[in-house]
Design a protein around this motif. Structure first.
Motif, PDB file in Angstrom:
ATOM      1  N   ASN A 120       0.838  -1.201   0.000  1.00 36.38           N
ATOM      2  CA  ASN A 120       0.000   0.000   0.000  1.00 36.38           C
ATOM      3  C   ASN A 120       0.869   1.244   0.000  1.00 36.38           C
ATOM      4  OD1 ASN A 120      -2.517  -1.311   0.030  1.00 36.38           O
ATOM      5  ND2 ASN A 120      -2.206  -1.799   2.155  1.00 36.38           N
ATOM      6  N   GLN A 121       1.269   1.649  -1.190  1.00 34.11           N
ATOM      7  CA  GLN A 121       2.026   2.889  -1.367  1.00 34.11           C
ATOM      8  C   GLN A 121       1.857   3.293  -2.817  1.00 34.11           C
ATOM      9  OE1 GLN A 121       4.600   0.193  -0.225  1.00 34.11           O
ATOM     10  NE2 GLN A 121       4.211  -0.764  -2.186  1.00 34.11           N
ATOM     11  N   LEU A 122       2.312   4.476  -3.154  1.00 27.73           N
ATOM     12  CA  LEU A 122       2.295   4.855  -4.560  1.00 27.73           C
ATOM     13  C   LEU A 122       3.093   3.795  -5.322  1.00 27.73           C
ATOM     14  CD1 LEU A 122       1.236   7.360  -6.229  1.00 27.73           C
ATOM     15  CD2 LEU A 122       3.624   8.058  -6.326  1.00 27.73           C
ATOM     16  N   GLY A 123       2.480   3.223  -6.322  1.00 24.98           N
ATOM     17  CA  GLY A 123       3.135   2.144  -7.078  1.00 24.98           C
ATOM     18  C   GLY A 123       2.608   0.762  -6.710  1.00 24.98           C
ATOM     19  N   GLY A 124       1.950   0.664  -5.545  1.00 22.23           N
ATOM     20  CA  GLY A 124       1.342  -0.615  -5.143  1.00 22.23           C
ATOM     21  C   GLY A 124       2.328  -1.771  -5.237  1.00 22.23           C
ATOM     22  N   LYS A 125       1.836  -2.915  -5.694  1.00 21.88           N
ATOM     23  CA  LYS A 125       2.694  -4.098  -5.799  1.00 21.88           C
ATOM     24  C   LYS A 125       3.535  -4.086  -7.075  1.00 21.88           C
ATOM     25  CE  LYS A 125      -0.487  -7.416  -5.134  1.00 21.88           C
ATOM     26  NZ  LYS A 125      -1.801  -6.788  -4.884  1.00 21.88           N
ATOM     27  N   SER A 126       3.382  -3.037  -7.906  1.00 21.38           N
ATOM     28  CA  SER A 126       4.239  -2.987  -9.102  1.00 21.38           C
ATOM     29  C   SER A 126       5.702  -2.886  -8.691  1.00 21.38           C
ATOM     30  CB  SER A 126       3.856  -1.798 -10.003  1.00 21.38           C
ATOM     31  OG  SER A 126       4.383  -0.582  -9.511  1.00 21.38           O
ATOM     32  N   ARG A 245      13.497  -4.507  -4.673  1.00 21.46           N
ATOM     33  CA  ARG A 245      13.889  -3.364  -3.834  1.00 21.46           C
ATOM     34  C   ARG A 245      13.582  -2.033  -4.509  1.00 21.46           C
ATOM     35  NH1 ARG A 245      19.999  -5.385  -2.305  1.00 21.46           N
ATOM     36  NH2 ARG A 245      19.449  -7.527  -1.752  1.00 21.46           N
ATOM     37  N   GLY A 246      13.096  -2.082  -5.765  1.00 19.70           N
ATOM     38  CA  GLY A 246      12.986  -0.878  -6.575  1.00 19.70           C
ATOM     39  C   GLY A 246      14.228  -0.780  -7.433  1.00 19.70           C
ATOM     40  N   CYS A 247      14.087  -0.298  -8.661  1.00 16.75           N
ATOM     41  CA  CYS A 247      15.222  -0.297  -9.597  1.00 16.75           C
ATOM     42  C   CYS A 247      15.413   1.093 -10.173  1.00 16.75           C
ATOM     43  CB  CYS A 247      14.970  -1.303 -10.718  1.00 16.75           C
ATOM     44  SG  CYS A 247      16.265  -1.328 -11.962  1.00 16.75           S
ATOM     45  N   SER A 248      16.524   1.732  -9.810  1.00 15.93           N
ATOM     46  CA  SER A 248      16.781   3.090 -10.303  1.00 15.93           C
ATOM     47  C   SER A 248      17.069   3.123 -11.795  1.00 15.93           C
ATOM     48  CB  SER A 248      17.954   3.715  -9.537  1.00 15.93           C
ATOM     49  OG  SER A 248      17.566   3.940  -8.207  1.00 15.93           O
ATOM     50  N   PHE A 249      17.414   1.974 -12.368  1.00 20.21           N
ATOM     51  CA  PHE A 249      17.615   1.905 -13.817  1.00 20.21           C
ATOM     52  C   PHE A 249      16.264   1.893 -14.563  1.00 20.21           C
ATOM     53  CE2 PHE A 249      21.410  -0.067 -12.026  1.00 20.21           C
ATOM     54  CZ  PHE A 249      22.419   0.594 -12.712  1.00 20.21           C
ATOM     55  N   GLY A 250      15.194   1.706 -13.827  1.00 20.60           N
ATOM     56  CA  GLY A 250      13.890   1.572 -14.487  1.00 20.60           C
ATOM     57  C   GLY A 250      13.878   0.365 -15.400  1.00 20.60           C
ATOM     58  N   ALA A 251      14.679  -0.639 -15.061  1.00 17.45           N
ATOM     59  CA  ALA A 251      14.863  -1.766 -15.983  1.00 17.45           C
ATOM     60  C   ALA A 251      13.752  -2.792 -15.887  1.00 17.45           C
ATOM     61  CB  ALA A 251      16.217  -2.418 -15.714  1.00 17.45           C
ATOM     62  N   SER A 254       7.401  -0.862 -13.615  1.00 10.02           N
ATOM     63  CA  SER A 254       6.650  -0.519 -12.416  1.00 10.02           C
ATOM     64  C   SER A 254       5.894   0.761 -12.731  1.00 10.02           C
ATOM     65  CB  SER A 254       7.590  -0.294 -11.224  1.00 10.02           C
ATOM     66  OG  SER A 254       8.367   0.875 -11.432  1.00 10.02           O
ATOM     67  N   THR A 255       4.991   1.127 -11.855  1.00 11.61           N
ATOM     68  CA  THR A 255       4.299   2.414 -12.016  1.00 11.61           C
ATOM     69  C   THR A 255       5.338   3.533 -12.088  1.00 11.61           C
ATOM     70  OG1 THR A 255       2.344   1.642 -10.835  1.00 11.61           O
ATOM     71  CG2 THR A 255       2.718   4.017 -10.867  1.00 11.61           C
ATOM     72  N   LEU A 260       3.669   6.128 -14.590  1.00  8.98           N
ATOM     73  CA  LEU A 260       3.511   7.419 -13.897  1.00  8.98           C
ATOM     74  C   LEU A 260       4.214   8.554 -14.654  1.00  8.98           C
ATOM     75  CD1 LEU A 260       2.151   8.697 -11.465  1.00  8.98           C
ATOM     76  CD2 LEU A 260       4.163   8.151 -10.106  1.00  8.98           C
ATOM     77  N   PRO A 261       5.483   8.369 -15.081  1.00 10.01           N
ATOM     78  CA  PRO A 261       6.098   9.446 -15.866  1.00 10.01           C
ATOM     79  C   PRO A 261       5.314   9.772 -17.134  1.00 10.01           C
ATOM     80  CG  PRO A 261       7.699   7.678 -15.430  1.00 10.01           C
ATOM     81  CD  PRO A 261       6.415   7.282 -14.779  1.00 10.01           C
TER      82      PRO A 261
END
Ligand code: FAD
Length: 579
Positions: A120-126, A245-251, A254-255, A260-261
């Motif tokens: 439950n956060q922006l981006g959900g389970k994406s 963990r989240g990917c800063s490469f956007g690889a 995800s939302t 989102l962008p």
């Protein structure tokens, strides 16, 4: 991606063209599609903001830099995350993306556990999903009609095929074109590679079990970033295997990395986070949804947002909870529930059954880096011949890896022996586990708890689900067949594995679907073939709640295709003045 901060709002008198509830895989996509099609859209999300690249606090951290080497403190896990900790992806790097169970309880009958995994956060389970992305075929869309379990889907593969293509191109799906009728090909980036052991086993498997085939799992990771992906600010997958963990490469998709962008770029999106949708506002005079009532997660205050179109994308159980809580004299048991099936026919995939063992030889074979996917055997049961014990089918997935090195950094151990162990690759292991279709049954349901409420005053969801006879028999076959395949492939010391429902409750496959199903008949379904409520024309539900069956494939690609298709339809209907 530019910061989302300037797009946030709290109270506003503005009447939007559309409200999207939820910001996960479907909500993000709905926001992108509706804004790109010209609608001023408000995305309402119950959780906190998560900024791409900034808020991935577990990313790039090796276990030895973490307070507990990647494991969540036992007391914290037991007290705050007793359900979420059951998910394989829950650890010290990812805990912040999982729902705090203490704050957000739900109930089940004592003897029938259900594990509801939430983000439950922006981006959900994406942000935490495993990205496996598969199309359905007509074998799946026709199953309910053919064997009489569940209601007939109002759509077929041809209705969804162009939308699958659009989604695959945008999100980026790596996979091979295989020409398998049960698993239609799509718009793929190159597949990831098999390792040497998998290649040898694949050759043996394909020769013996044709037309079944071992393929590389299709995944929403950028094996290669196309110009379209680069324009989104995304680059090629680095095969770090840290996606959760989240990917800063956007690889991976995800939302935050993609939809989102795109929605923000239009200038037509506003975002309300920490805003728990309590109910959909409904005007009986016009028979239209007029907006949503929300509770501020931080202050507990209520406020309303208004729009001409409401799209629920709050996840399967999240959207159904909102509908059940939206009562009026016109809809006393929940909005759009004239059929009485709202909350019923909850499904999840059948899981935790398979086999593994040791592979001798290949000692001089190594592999480099990590891989965000694994080999996959698409459904072969009940495609041509009918198994005597059960209906429908399942896929097997797994892979080969060397014990010892590489994966040991987060494991227990200390000193000389430990150091020696991580220097030396161990033997190869190979395993397969199943993911099967659960039949839709009326008695598997969610309701609102008659008395218990959460800390915001929202009624708890009461989830009551069991596996049926067909489900149990299919799981037994998943384990037996995986073991038989492994024996044939020459795997040694094969161990069959089948968890009990207590060890691995329904819900833990994290593919929950159904409860506001699509159908042809308004008397037996909530939504029509465009995810539009039969009863309320400007109300849409495009997440897993809309599914009339679960099929055997991971569901999110289908959720996205349904969402894009529903958005296109809704905008056309608005332009034509019909909603
Ligand atoms: C570890 C893991 C691995 C997975 N692997 C795969 C996979 O490989 N392939 C696959 O297809 N699927 C996978 N899934 C499942 C996939 O994540 C879900 O199917 C998908 O995220 C569902 O999308 P959604 O938009 O419906 O819901 P979500 O992504 O969960 O988003 C729902 C959003 O709605 C918000 N919300 C809920 N209620 C309200 C409310 N009342 N008011 C406002 N906002 C609300 C939530 O906070 C959340 O942000 C996996 C999930 C997990 C956790």
């Amino acid at each position: 991606m530019e910061s989302t901060k300037s797009f946030y709002i709290k109270s506003t008198p503005e009447v939007f063209d559309a409200i999207v509830v939820g910001s996960g895989i479907t909500g993000g996509y709905a926001a992108k599609e509706l804004t790109e099609r010209g609608l001023k859209t408000l995305m309402v999300e119950r959780g906190r903001p998560v900024e791409h690249q900034v808020d991935y606090i577990g990313e790039n951290r090796d276990p030895w830099t973490m307070p507990n080497r990647g494991k969540v403190d036992e007391q914290v896990a037991a007290e705050q995350f007793p359900i979420q900790r059951q998910c394989y992806a829950f650890d010290e790097h990812t805990k912040q993306f999982f729902n705090n169970d203490r704050d957000m309880p739900y109930s089940t009958p004592a003897e029938r556990p259900f594990s509801w995994i939430r983000g439950n956060q922006l981006g959900g389970k994406s942000l935490m999903w495993a990205r496996q992305s598969y199309r359905w075929s007509d074998l799946d869309f026709e199953a309910n009609l053919k064997d009489g379990h569940g209601t007939d889907w109002p759509i077929r593969y041809a209705d969804l095929a162009p939308w699958y293509s659009q989604v695959e191109r945008f999100i980026g799906v790596s996979g091979g074109k295989e020409g398998l009728p049960v698993l239609p090909d799509g718009e793929f980036l190159e597949p990831f590679d098999f390792n040497a052991v998998e290649l040898a086993l694949k050759a043996k498997f394909d020769a013996k079990y044709a037309p079944a085939r071992m393929i590389m799992g299709r995944t929403a990771n950028l094996r290669r970033a196309t110009a379209e992906h680069q324009a989104q600010g995304r680059v090629q997958c680095q095969a770090r295997h840290q996606c959760h963990r989240g990917c800063s490469f956007g690889a991976y998709f995800s939302t935050q990395s993609a939809t989102l962008p795109a929605a923000l770029k239009t200038g037509r999106l506003r975002i309300a986070t920490d805003s728990i949708v309590h109910s959909v506002l409904y005007d009986p005079k016009t028979n239209r949804a007029t907006g949503v009532r929300v509770i501020d997660a931080e202050t507990g205050e209520t406020r309303e947002y208004h729009a001409r179109l409401v799209m629920l994308c709050a996840s399967t159980l999240g959207s159904t909870a909102v509908l059940l809580n939206s009562t009026s004299s016109a809809f006393p048991t929940g909005l759009a529930n004239s059929s009485g099936v709202l909350g019923h026919y909850l499904m999840d995939h059948l899981w935790a059954a398979g086999a593994d063992g040791r592979i001798d030889g290949f000692e001089d074979e190594y592999y480099y880096g990590r891989r965000p996917t694994a080999p996959y055997i698409p459904r072969f049961r009940n495609v041509v011949d009918q198994h005597p014990a059960f209906l429908r089918g399942y896929a097997l997935s797994g892979g080969a890896a060397r014990e010892g090195w590489g994966s040991t950094a987060g494991q227990a151990g200390i000193g000389k022996d430990y150091k020696a162990m991580i220097r030396k690759p161990g033997s190869w292991r190979f395993g397969l586990h199943g993911q099967g279709e659960m039949l839709p049954r009326f008695e598997n349901k969610v309701t609102l708890h008659p008395t218990q409420k959460d800390k915001w005053g929202m009624p708890l969801l009461h989830i009551d689900v069991t596996h049926g006879d067909n489900d149990r028999k299919m799981r037994e076959d998943m384990a037996d067949t995986a073991a038989n395949i492994l024996e044939y492939l020459g795997v040694k010391d094969v161990r069959k594995k089948m968890a009990t429902d207590e060890e691995y409750p329904p819900g833990l496959a994290i593919h929950e679907v159904g409860t506001a199903r699509m159908g042809r008949d308004p008397k037996t379904s909530i939504l029509n073939g465009h995810n539009q409520a039969h009863d309320v024309p400007n109300l849409f539900v495009t997440d897993g709640a809309s599914m009339a069956s679960s099929a055997w494939q991971n569901p999110s690609l289908t959720f996205m295709a349904l969402t894009v298709r529903a958005c296109a339809y809704a905008v056309d209907e608005m332009k034509a003045g019909r909603i």
